[in-house]
Every structure is written in C-alpha cells, then in structure tokens.
Design an enzyme around this catalytic site. Structure first.
Site, PDB file in Angstrom:
ATOM      1  N   GLY A 149       4.845  -2.145  -8.458  1.00 18.33           N
ATOM      2  CA  GLY A 149       5.929  -1.247  -8.052  1.00 18.33           C
ATOM      3  C   GLY A 149       7.235  -1.523  -8.799  1.00 18.33           C
ATOM      4  O   GLY A 149       7.276  -1.580 -10.034  1.00 18.33           O
ATOM      5  N   TYR A 150       8.313  -1.681  -8.031  1.00 16.87           N
ATOM      6  CA  TYR A 150       9.655  -1.847  -8.611  1.00 16.87           C
ATOM      7  C   TYR A 150       9.972  -3.309  -8.960  1.00 16.87           C
ATOM      8  O   TYR A 150      11.123  -3.624  -9.279  1.00 16.87           O
ATOM      9  CB  TYR A 150      10.708  -1.319  -7.625  1.00 16.87           C
ATOM     10  CG  TYR A 150      10.557   0.151  -7.282  1.00 16.87           C
ATOM     11  CD1 TYR A 150      11.122   1.134  -8.096  1.00 16.87           C
ATOM     12  CD2 TYR A 150       9.831   0.562  -6.168  1.00 16.87           C
ATOM     13  CE1 TYR A 150      10.984   2.484  -7.787  1.00 16.87           C
ATOM     14  CE2 TYR A 150       9.683   1.909  -5.842  1.00 16.87           C
ATOM     15  CZ  TYR A 150      10.257   2.856  -6.657  1.00 16.87           C
ATOM     16  OH  TYR A 150      10.114   4.192  -6.350  1.00 16.87           O
ATOM     17  N   ASN A 172      -2.916   0.399  -1.228  1.00 11.24           N
ATOM     18  CA  ASN A 172      -2.139  -0.173  -2.332  1.00 11.24           C
ATOM     19  C   ASN A 172      -2.709  -1.549  -2.692  1.00 11.24           C
ATOM     20  O   ASN A 172      -2.576  -2.513  -1.923  1.00 11.24           O
ATOM     21  CB  ASN A 172      -0.667  -0.266  -1.889  1.00 11.24           C
ATOM     22  CG  ASN A 172       0.230  -0.797  -2.984  1.00 11.24           C
ATOM     23  OD1 ASN A 172      -0.123  -1.724  -3.691  1.00 11.24           O
ATOM     24  ND2 ASN A 172       1.404  -0.209  -3.111  1.00 11.24           N
ATOM     25  N   ASP A 214       4.520  -0.729   5.871  1.00  9.75           N
ATOM     26  CA  ASP A 214       5.289   0.331   5.218  1.00  9.75           C
ATOM     27  C   ASP A 214       6.526  -0.335   4.628  1.00  9.75           C
ATOM     28  O   ASP A 214       7.232  -1.066   5.320  1.00  9.75           O
ATOM     29  CB  ASP A 214       5.684   1.448   6.179  1.00  9.75           C
ATOM     30  CG  ASP A 214       6.048   2.708   5.383  1.00  9.75           C
ATOM     31  OD1 ASP A 214       5.133   3.299   4.762  1.00  9.75           O
ATOM     32  OD2 ASP A 214       7.239   3.077   5.340  1.00  9.75           O
ATOM     33  N   LYS A 236       7.265 -15.247  -5.192  1.00  6.95           N
ATOM     34  CA  LYS A 236       7.601 -13.926  -4.664  1.00  6.95           C
ATOM     35  C   LYS A 236       7.360 -13.902  -3.152  1.00  6.95           C
ATOM     36  O   LYS A 236       8.180 -13.413  -2.387  1.00  6.95           O
ATOM     37  CB  LYS A 236       6.801 -12.804  -5.356  1.00  6.95           C
ATOM     38  CG  LYS A 236       7.224 -11.436  -4.800  1.00  6.95           C
ATOM     39  CD  LYS A 236       6.503 -10.225  -5.322  1.00  6.95           C
ATOM     40  CE  LYS A 236       6.891  -9.013  -4.460  1.00  6.95           C
ATOM     41  NZ  LYS A 236       6.099  -7.816  -4.714  1.00  6.95           N
ATOM     42  N   HIS A 279      10.452  -9.554   1.177  1.00 10.10           N
ATOM     43  CA  HIS A 279      10.420  -8.780   2.419  1.00 10.10           C
ATOM     44  C   HIS A 279       9.047  -8.890   3.080  1.00 10.10           C
ATOM     45  O   HIS A 279       8.920  -9.088   4.268  1.00 10.10           O
ATOM     46  CB  HIS A 279      10.784  -7.327   2.100  1.00 10.10           C
ATOM     47  CG  HIS A 279       9.998  -6.726   0.948  1.00 10.10           C
ATOM     48  ND1 HIS A 279       9.775  -7.387  -0.236  1.00 10.10           N
ATOM     49  CD2 HIS A 279       9.366  -5.526   0.815  1.00 10.10           C
ATOM     50  CE1 HIS A 279       9.055  -6.626  -1.039  1.00 10.10           C
ATOM     51  NE2 HIS A 279       8.792  -5.492  -0.422  1.00 10.10           N
TER      52      HIS A 279
END
Ligand code: ITT
Length: 211
Positions: A160-161, A11, A76, A182, A187
């Site tokens: 992504g989201y 990714n 992950d 960010k 996370h």
C-alpha cells in the site's frame, strides 16, 4: 494448544503481517475472500461490517469442522492525510478508482500533495480490528500512528502506501523497515496487541495462558 484465529481479508499484505507477527500460542489462518459491503462512515463501522459478513458466510460450515463458528477478525484501515481533509481515509484501497492498485494510489497521493510543503504533510495510519463469532461482533480495537507523507517513494517492504509514509522517530519510511520493526510501530501492530491483551483477559481467548 494454540488459539486459532481466522483473518477476514482479501488483502495479502495485511494477512502476511498478521501471520508473521503471530507467535507461540496463536495461529492465524486466512479465509477465502467474501464480497462484503464497506458502506460504513468510519473505520470501525467498516471493520464490523466485514467481520459480520465473513462470520455469516461461514454459518453453513459443517458442525464440528474448524470453520463452524470460528473466532475471526476483520481489519479496516487506511491513511488519513491532514492536508487532504482526512482523505483517502476509509477509501484508501480505492483512492485512484475502483480496482486501483498500490502504484496508482501512491501516484495520486503524490500528485494531490505536490504543492503541499514538508511541514504540512502530516498524516496518520489508522487500523480498526473487529472480532466476531457466529455472526455477532464481540469487540473492536482501534489504533493509529502519526507520520509524514514523503515527496517520493522510499523502500521496497510492506504494501500500500508504505513507501510514502515516513516515521520521524525512526527516520525511515514504513517500506524501509523490517517486518518486525513495522509491526512494532504500526497502527495494525498496536490494534492487534490490544486484541491479544483482551483475549488474555476473557474466556473467548480459551487457552491463552501462554500468549
Ligand atoms: P480487505 O477489506 O479485504 O481487508 P482492503 O485492502 O480493501 O482489504 P481496506 O478496505 O481496509 O482493506 O483498505 C485498506 C487500504 O489502506 C489498503 O488497501 C492500503 O491501501 C491502505 N493501508 C492500510 N494499512 C496499510 C499499511 O499498513 N501500509 C500501507 N497501506 C496501508
């Protein structure tokens, strides 16, 4: 001398975030993609599967080369939406089906939440990082951040989201933040900070005095 870490991901968005955040004393390198099973039931199980899979794939690297038994980590991660009973969760990358892109995943998320009112659109981003060397897992680090799912996309940063994930304390979607903002609130940033502080306290970190 910088600590050299290899990031086991296909990714590009993830890799860029890790590389942008790496500062003095730490160098993060990508690796050629390796097909790995993601058959675990949790973020941690899948992070471990990926880390071990990449680590084993490097076992044939010539002795003395930087890729012979390197310290590597896999991430992950995914979006856990409360009104969808935790979906897409560990299936976040392929929410809209095999090979789904970010646009398709975001559209499906909006569709599934179309009848869910604002206060019930709570969600978390979760990231588990597994650190590995020589085919074994050394340690895992997990973090999450809580937010809300917007009813339309905002911003153009991240991946992504990010255009749908709203952080109430900043009043912005992740995709409206600078990379530094960010990282500070995400996370992934929080999980990687745990990894760095663990490295500082262990011999695996080698020359981490400056981290
Ligand atoms: P690798 O397994 O090769 O690392 P992947 O994209 O398949 O790549 P995951 O299985 O961990 O990785 O799925 C993570 C998905 O969760 C990712 O594709 C995004 O859709 C979503 N996601 C994770 N972190 C995100 C973030 O910071 N911003 C937006 N979306 C994120």
């Amino acid at each position: 001398m910088a600590v050299r870490l290899y990031c086991a991901t296909s990714n590009a968005g993830k890799l860029l975030e890790f590389q942008q955040a790496a500062g003095d004393g730490i160098a993060i390198h990508g690796l050629p993609p390796v097909p790995c099973p993601e058959s675990g039931a949790t973020f941690e199980e899948n992070a471990v599967l990926k880390a071990v899979c990449y680590s084993e794939a490097l076992r044939g690297a010539p002795e003395g080369s930087p890729l012979a038994s390197p310290l590597l980590f896999a991430d992950d991660s995914g979006l856990v939406v409360d009104a969808l009973e935790g979906a897409p969760g560990i299936h976040s990358a392929r929410f809209a089906g095999p090979g789904a892109d970010d646009a398709a995943n975001n559209s499906l998320l909006l569709e599934k939440l179309s009848h869910v009112p604002g206060p019930r659109r709570t969600a978390s981003f979760v990231c588990c990082i597994a650190l590995s060397r020589g085919g074994g897992v050394i340690q895992t680090f997990q973090a999450e951040v809580k937010g809300m799912i917007l009813d339309e996309q905002r911003g153009s940063g991240g991946f992504g989201y990010d255009p749908l994930f709203y952080l109430p304390e900043l009043g912005r979607a992740f995709a409206e933040l600078t990379p530094e903002q960010k990282w500070m609130h995400s996370h992934r940033g929080h999980a990687f900070e745990q990894l760095l502080s663990w490295l500082r306290q262990t011999e695996e970190g080698g020359s981490t005095a400056g981290l």
